[in-house]
Write a protein that holds these residues in place. Sequence first.
Motif, PDB file in Angstrom:
ATOM      1  N   SER A   1      16.152   2.598 -11.262  1.00  9.14           N
ATOM      2  CA  SER A   1      15.903   1.853 -10.024  1.00  9.14           C
ATOM      3  C   SER A   1      14.679   2.390  -9.292  1.00  9.14           C
ATOM      4  CB  SER A   1      17.133   1.905  -9.116  1.00  9.14           C
ATOM      5  OG  SER A   1      17.441   3.242  -8.761  1.00  9.14           O
ATOM      6  N   LEU A   2      14.518   3.715  -9.262  1.00  3.29           N
ATOM      7  CA  LEU A   2      13.349   4.301  -8.598  1.00  3.29           C
ATOM      8  C   LEU A   2      12.051   3.891  -9.291  1.00  3.29           C
ATOM      9  CD1 LEU A   2      14.605   7.930  -7.811  1.00  3.29           C
ATOM     10  CD2 LEU A   2      14.216   6.078  -6.181  1.00  3.29           C
ATOM     11  N   VAL A   3      12.044   4.010 -10.610  1.00  2.00           N
ATOM     12  CA  VAL A   3      10.842   3.647 -11.369  1.00  2.00           C
ATOM     13  C   VAL A   3      10.564   2.155 -11.252  1.00  2.00           C
ATOM     14  CG1 VAL A   3       9.843   3.518 -13.690  1.00  2.00           C
ATOM     15  CG2 VAL A   3      11.078   5.572 -12.972  1.00  2.00           C
ATOM     16  N   ALA A   4      11.617   1.345 -11.307  1.00  2.00           N
ATOM     17  CA  ALA A   4      11.444  -0.105 -11.239  1.00  2.00           C
ATOM     18  C   ALA A   4      10.844  -0.526  -9.903  1.00  2.00           C
ATOM     19  CB  ALA A   4      12.788  -0.801 -11.459  1.00  2.00           C
ATOM     20  N   VAL A   5      11.304   0.077  -8.821  1.00  2.00           N
ATOM     21  CA  VAL A   5      10.786  -0.283  -7.495  1.00  2.00           C
ATOM     22  C   VAL A   5       9.302   0.046  -7.388  1.00  2.00           C
ATOM     23  CG1 VAL A   5      10.868   0.332  -5.050  1.00  2.00           C
ATOM     24  CG2 VAL A   5      12.985  -0.142  -6.279  1.00  2.00           C
ATOM     25  N   VAL A   6       8.919   1.236  -7.837  1.00  2.00           N
ATOM     26  CA  VAL A   6       7.512   1.641  -7.747  1.00  2.00           C
ATOM     27  C   VAL A   6       6.628   0.758  -8.622  1.00  2.00           C
ATOM     28  CG1 VAL A   6       5.867   3.502  -8.168  1.00  2.00           C
ATOM     29  CG2 VAL A   6       8.103   4.019  -7.170  1.00  2.00           C
ATOM     30  N   LEU A   7       7.025   0.550  -9.866  1.00  2.00           N
ATOM     31  CA  LEU A   7       6.221  -0.271 -10.775  1.00  2.00           C
ATOM     32  C   LEU A   7       6.151  -1.717 -10.304  1.00  2.00           C
ATOM     33  CD1 LEU A   7       7.317   1.075 -14.284  1.00  2.00           C
ATOM     34  CD2 LEU A   7       5.272   1.639 -12.958  1.00  2.00           C
ATOM     35  N   TYR A   8       7.256  -2.215  -9.774  1.00  2.00           N
ATOM     36  CA  TYR A   8       7.273  -3.590  -9.265  1.00  2.00           C
ATOM     37  C   TYR A   8       6.322  -3.738  -8.080  1.00  2.00           C
ATOM     38  CZ  TYR A   8       9.231  -8.056  -7.683  1.00  2.00           C
ATOM     39  OH  TYR A   8       9.404  -9.366  -7.303  1.00  2.00           O
ATOM     40  N   GLY A   9       6.314  -2.725  -7.209  1.00  2.00           N
ATOM     41  CA  GLY A   9       5.397  -2.764  -6.077  1.00  2.00           C
ATOM     42  C   GLY A   9       3.944  -2.726  -6.513  1.00  2.00           C
ATOM     43  N   LEU A  10       3.632  -1.878  -7.484  1.00  2.00           N
ATOM     44  CA  LEU A  10       2.262  -1.804  -7.993  1.00  2.00           C
ATOM     45  C   LEU A  10       1.850  -3.117  -8.646  1.00  2.00           C
ATOM     46  CD1 LEU A  10       2.333   1.787  -9.553  1.00  2.00           C
ATOM     47  CD2 LEU A  10       1.170   1.079  -7.456  1.00  2.00           C
ATOM     48  N   TRP A  11       2.778  -3.725  -9.371  1.00  2.00           N
ATOM     49  CA  TRP A  11       2.465  -4.986 -10.050  1.00  2.00           C
ATOM     50  C   TRP A  11       2.276  -6.125  -9.049  1.00  2.00           C
ATOM     51  CZ3 TRP A  11       5.854  -9.393 -10.860  1.00  2.00           C
ATOM     52  CH2 TRP A  11       5.288 -10.374 -11.687  1.00  2.00           C
ATOM     53  N   ARG A  12       3.154  -6.199  -8.066  1.00  2.00           N
ATOM     54  CA  ARG A  12       3.066  -7.264  -7.079  1.00  2.00           C
ATOM     55  C   ARG A  12       1.844  -7.111  -6.172  1.00  2.00           C
ATOM     56  NH1 ARG A  12       5.313 -12.285  -7.129  1.00  2.00           N
ATOM     57  NH2 ARG A  12       7.480 -12.217  -7.830  1.00  2.00           N
ATOM     58  N   GLY A  13       1.405  -5.881  -5.976  1.00  2.00           N
ATOM     59  CA  GLY A  13       0.287  -5.650  -5.072  1.00  2.00           C
ATOM     60  C   GLY A  13      -1.078  -5.711  -5.725  1.00  2.00           C
ATOM     61  N   ARG A  14      -1.112  -6.006  -7.018  1.00  2.00           N
ATOM     62  CA  ARG A  14      -2.404  -6.051  -7.703  1.00  2.00           C
ATOM     63  C   ARG A  14      -3.260  -7.198  -7.147  1.00  2.00           C
ATOM     64  NH1 ARG A  14       1.110  -9.091 -10.351  1.00  2.00           N
ATOM     65  NH2 ARG A  14       0.424 -10.830 -11.677  1.00  2.00           N
ATOM     66  N   GLY A  15      -4.542  -6.978  -7.103  1.00  2.00           N
ATOM     67  CA  GLY A  15      -5.452  -8.013  -6.618  1.00  2.00           C
ATOM     68  C   GLY A  15      -5.615  -8.054  -5.112  1.00  2.00           C
ATOM     69  N   SER A  16      -5.025  -7.097  -4.397  1.00  2.00           N
ATOM     70  CA  SER A  16      -5.175  -7.072  -2.934  1.00  2.00           C
ATOM     71  C   SER A  16      -6.487  -6.375  -2.580  1.00  2.00           C
ATOM     72  CB  SER A  16      -3.982  -6.352  -2.289  1.00  2.00           C
ATOM     73  OG  SER A  16      -2.774  -7.013  -2.569  1.00  2.00           O
ATOM     74  N   ASP A  17      -7.586  -7.050  -2.881  1.00  2.00           N
ATOM     75  CA  ASP A  17      -8.897  -6.426  -2.754  1.00  2.00           C
ATOM     76  C   ASP A  17      -9.694  -6.932  -1.558  1.00  2.00           C
ATOM     77  OD1 ASP A  17      -9.124  -8.946  -3.762  1.00  2.00           O
ATOM     78  OD2 ASP A  17     -10.314  -8.408  -5.523  1.00  2.00           O
ATOM     79  N   THR A  18      -9.077  -7.734  -0.717  1.00  2.00           N
ATOM     80  CA  THR A  18      -9.732  -8.173   0.512  1.00  2.00           C
ATOM     81  C   THR A  18      -8.803  -7.890   1.690  1.00  2.00           C
ATOM     82  OG1 THR A  18      -8.828 -10.425   0.447  1.00  2.00           O
ATOM     83  CG2 THR A  18     -10.895 -10.023  -0.751  1.00  2.00           C
ATOM     84  N   THR A  19      -9.369  -7.884   2.885  1.00  2.00           N
ATOM     85  CA  THR A  19      -8.552  -7.627   4.073  1.00  2.00           C
ATOM     86  C   THR A  19      -7.472  -8.688   4.232  1.00  2.00           C
ATOM     87  OG1 THR A  19     -10.472  -6.628   5.159  1.00  2.00           O
ATOM     88  CG2 THR A  19      -8.629  -7.257   6.561  1.00  2.00           C
ATOM     89  N   GLN A  20      -7.830  -9.936   3.961  1.00  2.00           N
ATOM     90  CA  GLN A  20      -6.876 -11.037   4.070  1.00  2.00           C
ATOM     91  C   GLN A  20      -5.703 -10.838   3.113  1.00  2.00           C
ATOM     92  OE1 GLN A  20      -7.000 -13.591   6.151  1.00  2.00           O
ATOM     93  NE2 GLN A  20      -5.699 -15.190   5.297  1.00  2.00           N
ATOM     94  N   LYS A  21      -5.995 -10.440   1.896  1.00  2.00           N
ATOM     95  CA  LYS A  21      -4.933 -10.235   0.912  1.00  2.00           C
ATOM     96  C   LYS A  21      -4.141  -8.963   1.201  1.00  2.00           C
ATOM     97  CE  LYS A  21      -7.321 -12.598  -2.892  1.00  2.00           C
ATOM     98  NZ  LYS A  21      -7.932 -12.431  -4.237  1.00  2.00           N
ATOM     99  N   TYR A  22      -4.833  -7.913   1.621  1.00  2.00           N
ATOM    100  CA  TYR A  22      -4.183  -6.618   1.813  1.00  2.00           C
ATOM    101  C   TYR A  22      -3.236  -6.630   3.011  1.00  2.00           C
ATOM    102  CZ  TYR A  22      -3.699  -1.532   1.876  1.00  2.00           C
ATOM    103  OH  TYR A  22      -3.194  -0.253   1.838  1.00  2.00           O
ATOM    104  N   LEU A  23      -3.666  -7.233   4.114  1.00  2.00           N
ATOM    105  CA  LEU A  23      -2.863  -7.207   5.334  1.00  2.00           C
ATOM    106  C   LEU A  23      -1.980  -8.432   5.513  1.00  2.00           C
ATOM    107  CD1 LEU A  23      -5.408  -5.746   7.925  1.00  2.00           C
ATOM    108  CD2 LEU A  23      -3.589  -4.550   6.708  1.00  2.00           C
ATOM    109  N   LEU A  24      -2.373  -9.566   4.949  1.00  2.00           N
ATOM    110  CA  LEU A  24      -1.620 -10.806   5.150  1.00  2.00           C
ATOM    111  C   LEU A  24      -1.129 -11.429   3.850  1.00  2.00           C
ATOM    112  CD1 LEU A  24      -3.798 -12.558   7.907  1.00  2.00           C
ATOM    113  CD2 LEU A  24      -1.803 -11.090   8.204  1.00  2.00           C
TER     114      LEU A  24
END
Length: 209
Positions: A12-35
Amino acid sequence: MRPLDWAVLAGSLVAVVLYGLWRGRGSDTTQKYLLANRSMPWYAMALSIMATQASAITFISTTGQGYADGMRFVQLYLGLPVAMILICIFVVPRFHRAGVYTAYEYLEQRFDAKTRALASIVFLLLRGLSAGVALSAPAIVLTVIFGWPHQITSLVMSVLVVLYTVSGGIAAVTWTDFLQMLIMTVGLLAALITAIALLPAGVGFGEAL
């Protein structure tokens, strides 16, 4: 603990971290990162808010408080849904129309930069202290399980959370909250069913309450 328990905990710990990294990929602009590019589905946002309100303190500290001092504090939780509904009706639309990234940016538009700075500093101080307590509570439990020093357990937990939060922004936070809320719900239901099944003979659910 049994090997299955270790597997569930580590998985569960590993899954949460990896899932967060996967879902957060591509957040390379302020609009994507914050909103999250304003693209988050309502159900993910709803469960994320619920998970934020139901931190580890809810399951660890409040149970002890209820045992030691009664259930008077529950009245706070009864008012939360009403407060959230009012915020959604009257506050959130203002932020949306203003096109701001944070509530503090709105304060600057409404008042001035000094108001924004003061509110930001107060928030960071309060949330910093609150986050420390929220991390310390589950760290106590994991310290007993792992046999590690409390400081090491807290540090490991902090690094894991910061890892996907900083790398993926609000999208990573929202989706990991979503996943963790599902895990908590399943765990609570399993615990309730198990507790009822293990009641002594002749003791009903109503009597146990």
